[in-house]
Scaffold this motif. Structure first.
Motif, PDB file in Angstrom:
ATOM      1  N   SER A 167       0.825  -1.218   0.000  1.00  0.00           N
ATOM      2  CA  SER A 167       0.000   0.000   0.000  1.00  0.00           C
ATOM      3  C   SER A 167       0.855   1.262   0.000  1.00  0.00           C
ATOM      4  O   SER A 167       2.018   1.245   0.376  1.00  0.00           O
ATOM      5  CB  SER A 167      -0.897   0.024   1.232  1.00  0.00           C
ATOM      6  OG  SER A 167      -1.767  -1.065   1.216  1.00  0.00           O
ATOM      7  N   GLY A 168       0.230   2.352  -0.379  1.00  0.00           N
ATOM      8  CA  GLY A 168       0.837   3.673  -0.250  1.00  0.00           C
ATOM      9  C   GLY A 168       1.995   3.930  -1.183  1.00  0.00           C
ATOM     10  O   GLY A 168       2.883   4.715  -0.863  1.00  0.00           O
ATOM     11  N   ARG A 169       2.024   3.319  -2.357  1.00  0.00           N
ATOM     12  CA  ARG A 169       3.093   3.587  -3.304  1.00  0.00           C
ATOM     13  C   ARG A 169       2.786   4.906  -3.990  1.00  0.00           C
ATOM     14  O   ARG A 169       1.843   5.031  -4.751  1.00  0.00           O
ATOM     15  CB  ARG A 169       3.251   2.445  -4.317  1.00  0.00           C
ATOM     16  CG  ARG A 169       3.536   1.095  -3.712  1.00  0.00           C
ATOM     17  CD  ARG A 169       4.585   1.054  -2.633  1.00  0.00           C
ATOM     18  NE  ARG A 169       5.772   1.799  -2.939  1.00  0.00           N
ATOM     19  CZ  ARG A 169       6.563   2.361  -2.023  1.00  0.00           C
ATOM     20  NH1 ARG A 169       6.283   2.258  -0.745  1.00  0.00           N
ATOM     21  NH2 ARG A 169       7.632   3.025  -2.372  1.00  0.00           N
ATOM     22  N   ARG A 170       3.593   5.915  -3.693  1.00  0.00           N
ATOM     23  CA  ARG A 170       3.348   7.285  -4.144  1.00  0.00           C
ATOM     24  C   ARG A 170       3.897   7.511  -5.537  1.00  0.00           C
ATOM     25  O   ARG A 170       4.956   7.028  -5.892  1.00  0.00           O
ATOM     26  CB  ARG A 170       4.018   8.255  -3.173  1.00  0.00           C
ATOM     27  CG  ARG A 170       3.760   9.700  -3.488  1.00  0.00           C
ATOM     28  CD  ARG A 170       4.547  10.601  -2.528  1.00  0.00           C
ATOM     29  NE  ARG A 170       4.600  11.941  -3.013  1.00  0.00           N
ATOM     30  CZ  ARG A 170       5.454  12.386  -3.924  1.00  0.00           C
ATOM     31  NH1 ARG A 170       6.336  11.596  -4.443  1.00  0.00           N
ATOM     32  NH2 ARG A 170       5.421  13.636  -4.314  1.00  0.00           N
ATOM     33  N   PHE A 171       3.128   8.250  -6.329  1.00  0.00           N
ATOM     34  CA  PHE A 171       3.607   8.770  -7.604  1.00  0.00           C
ATOM     35  C   PHE A 171       3.100  10.197  -7.723  1.00  0.00           C
ATOM     36  O   PHE A 171       2.113  10.576  -7.099  1.00  0.00           O
ATOM     37  CB  PHE A 171       3.159   7.898  -8.785  1.00  0.00           C
ATOM     38  CG  PHE A 171       1.670   7.793  -8.969  1.00  0.00           C
ATOM     39  CD1 PHE A 171       1.010   8.610  -9.871  1.00  0.00           C
ATOM     40  CD2 PHE A 171       0.928   6.868  -8.249  1.00  0.00           C
ATOM     41  CE1 PHE A 171      -0.358   8.513 -10.047  1.00  0.00           C
ATOM     42  CE2 PHE A 171      -0.443   6.755  -8.417  1.00  0.00           C
ATOM     43  CZ  PHE A 171      -1.083   7.575  -9.317  1.00  0.00           C
ATOM     44  N   ASP A 172       3.816  11.013  -8.473  1.00  0.00           N
ATOM     45  CA  ASP A 172       3.377  12.399  -8.631  1.00  0.00           C
ATOM     46  C   ASP A 172       3.243  12.732 -10.105  1.00  0.00           C
ATOM     47  O   ASP A 172       3.797  12.060 -10.969  1.00  0.00           O
ATOM     48  CB  ASP A 172       4.325  13.370  -7.913  1.00  0.00           C
ATOM     49  CG  ASP A 172       5.709  13.402  -8.522  1.00  0.00           C
ATOM     50  OD1 ASP A 172       6.070  12.473  -9.260  1.00  0.00           O
ATOM     51  OD2 ASP A 172       6.447  14.361  -8.264  1.00  0.00           O
ATOM     52  N   PHE A 173       2.461  13.775 -10.359  1.00  0.00           N
ATOM     53  CA  PHE A 173       2.208  14.190 -11.731  1.00  0.00           C
ATOM     54  C   PHE A 173       1.893  15.679 -11.725  1.00  0.00           C
ATOM     55  O   PHE A 173       1.373  16.208 -10.747  1.00  0.00           O
ATOM     56  CB  PHE A 173       1.046  13.385 -12.349  1.00  0.00           C
ATOM     57  CG  PHE A 173      -0.221  13.442 -11.559  1.00  0.00           C
ATOM     58  CD1 PHE A 173      -1.198  14.379 -11.856  1.00  0.00           C
ATOM     59  CD2 PHE A 173      -0.435  12.579 -10.499  1.00  0.00           C
ATOM     60  CE1 PHE A 173      -2.367  14.442 -11.113  1.00  0.00           C
ATOM     61  CE2 PHE A 173      -1.599  12.629  -9.750  1.00  0.00           C
ATOM     62  CZ  PHE A 173      -2.564  13.561 -10.060  1.00  0.00           C
ATOM     63  N   PRO A 174       2.225  16.389 -12.803  1.00  0.00           N
ATOM     64  CA  PRO A 174       1.918  17.819 -12.873  1.00  0.00           C
ATOM     65  C   PRO A 174       0.414  18.068 -12.819  1.00  0.00           C
ATOM     66  O   PRO A 174      -0.384  17.245 -13.260  1.00  0.00           O
ATOM     67  CB  PRO A 174       2.492  18.229 -14.232  1.00  0.00           C
ATOM     68  CG  PRO A 174       3.510  17.190 -14.544  1.00  0.00           C
ATOM     69  CD  PRO A 174       2.999  15.921 -13.945  1.00  0.00           C
ATOM     70  N   ARG A 175       0.054  19.209 -12.273  1.00  0.00           N
ATOM     71  CA  ARG A 175      -1.370  19.534 -12.130  1.00  0.00           C
ATOM     72  C   ARG A 175      -2.077  19.702 -13.475  1.00  0.00           C
ATOM     73  O   ARG A 175      -3.291  19.552 -13.552  1.00  0.00           O
ATOM     74  CB  ARG A 175      -1.520  20.815 -11.308  1.00  0.00           C
ATOM     75  CG  ARG A 175      -1.184  20.597  -9.855  1.00  0.00           C
ATOM     76  CD  ARG A 175      -1.341  21.858  -9.011  1.00  0.00           C
ATOM     77  NE  ARG A 175      -1.025  21.578  -7.627  1.00  0.00           N
ATOM     78  CZ  ARG A 175       0.181  21.722  -7.097  1.00  0.00           C
ATOM     79  NH1 ARG A 175       1.179  22.160  -7.841  1.00  0.00           N
ATOM     80  NH2 ARG A 175       0.393  21.430  -5.834  1.00  0.00           N
TER      81      ARG A 175
END
Length: 176
Positions: A154-162
């Motif tokens: 659980s909780g595998r973070r990924f980010d992306f531009p808004r």
């Protein structure tokens, strides 16, 4: 006699190499599907002053903030392969705290099979803006220390531009 025993041992070792190296990759190809996800932009928007009101002296309008909801289409496959390991994404949540540069996503990843790369699994993703331009090309890292086949990480973070409107998850391939 010694040569016969050595030939039998060599054939045994060779057959173990061929039949012992089983592939974890499913034989049927992965199917993909898409779903729309939303998250709230913490900055919102300022609503303009009403146009149909005649101004009078001393009249002011309060600043009104409107909640802004961003929609993102996410394309997922049944499974992802990295090395000889297989994993699938089971759940995704998007949120934006307004502090970091990008919006955040959190995934639950089910480890279906662990292959030769026992340290981690990488699942690639591409984020696209409204014009179809790639604005993020990276991966989610799923550590495998202490994880068994069939468990969910659980909780595998990924980010992306808004400004991203579409995120496509893919099999991650190491660059050469």
């Amino acid at each position: 006699m010694k040569s016969l025993i050595s030939i039998i041992l060599v054939l045994t070792v060779i057959s173990l190499c061929f039949f012992g190296c089983k592939s974890n990759i499913p034989e049927e190809p992965a199917t993909t599907g898409s779903a729309n996800y939303t998250y709230i932009n913490p900055y919102g928007q300022t609503a303009p002053n009403p146009d149909n009101v005649e101004p009078s002296e001393g009249q002011t309008f309060p600043v009104v903030y409107v909640e802004t909801v961003n929609d993102v289409e996410i394309v997922l496959s049944d499974y992802y392969v990295y090395g000889n390991s297989v994993a699938s994404i089971k759940n995704i949540k998007l949120k934006d705290d307004g502090i970091s540069v990008n919006a955040d996503g959190y995934a639950e990843v089910e480890v279906q099979a662990i292959g030769s790369r026992k340290d981690d699994i990488k699942i690639g993703y591409l984020a696209y803006d409204a014009n179809g331009k790639i604005v993020r090309n990276t991966y989610i890292l799923v550590p495998l220390k202490g994880v068994k086949e069939g468990e969910i990480v659980s909780g595998r973070r990924f980010d992306f531009p808004r400004e991203a409107v579409k995120i496509v998850f893919v099999d991650y391939v190491e660059e050469e």
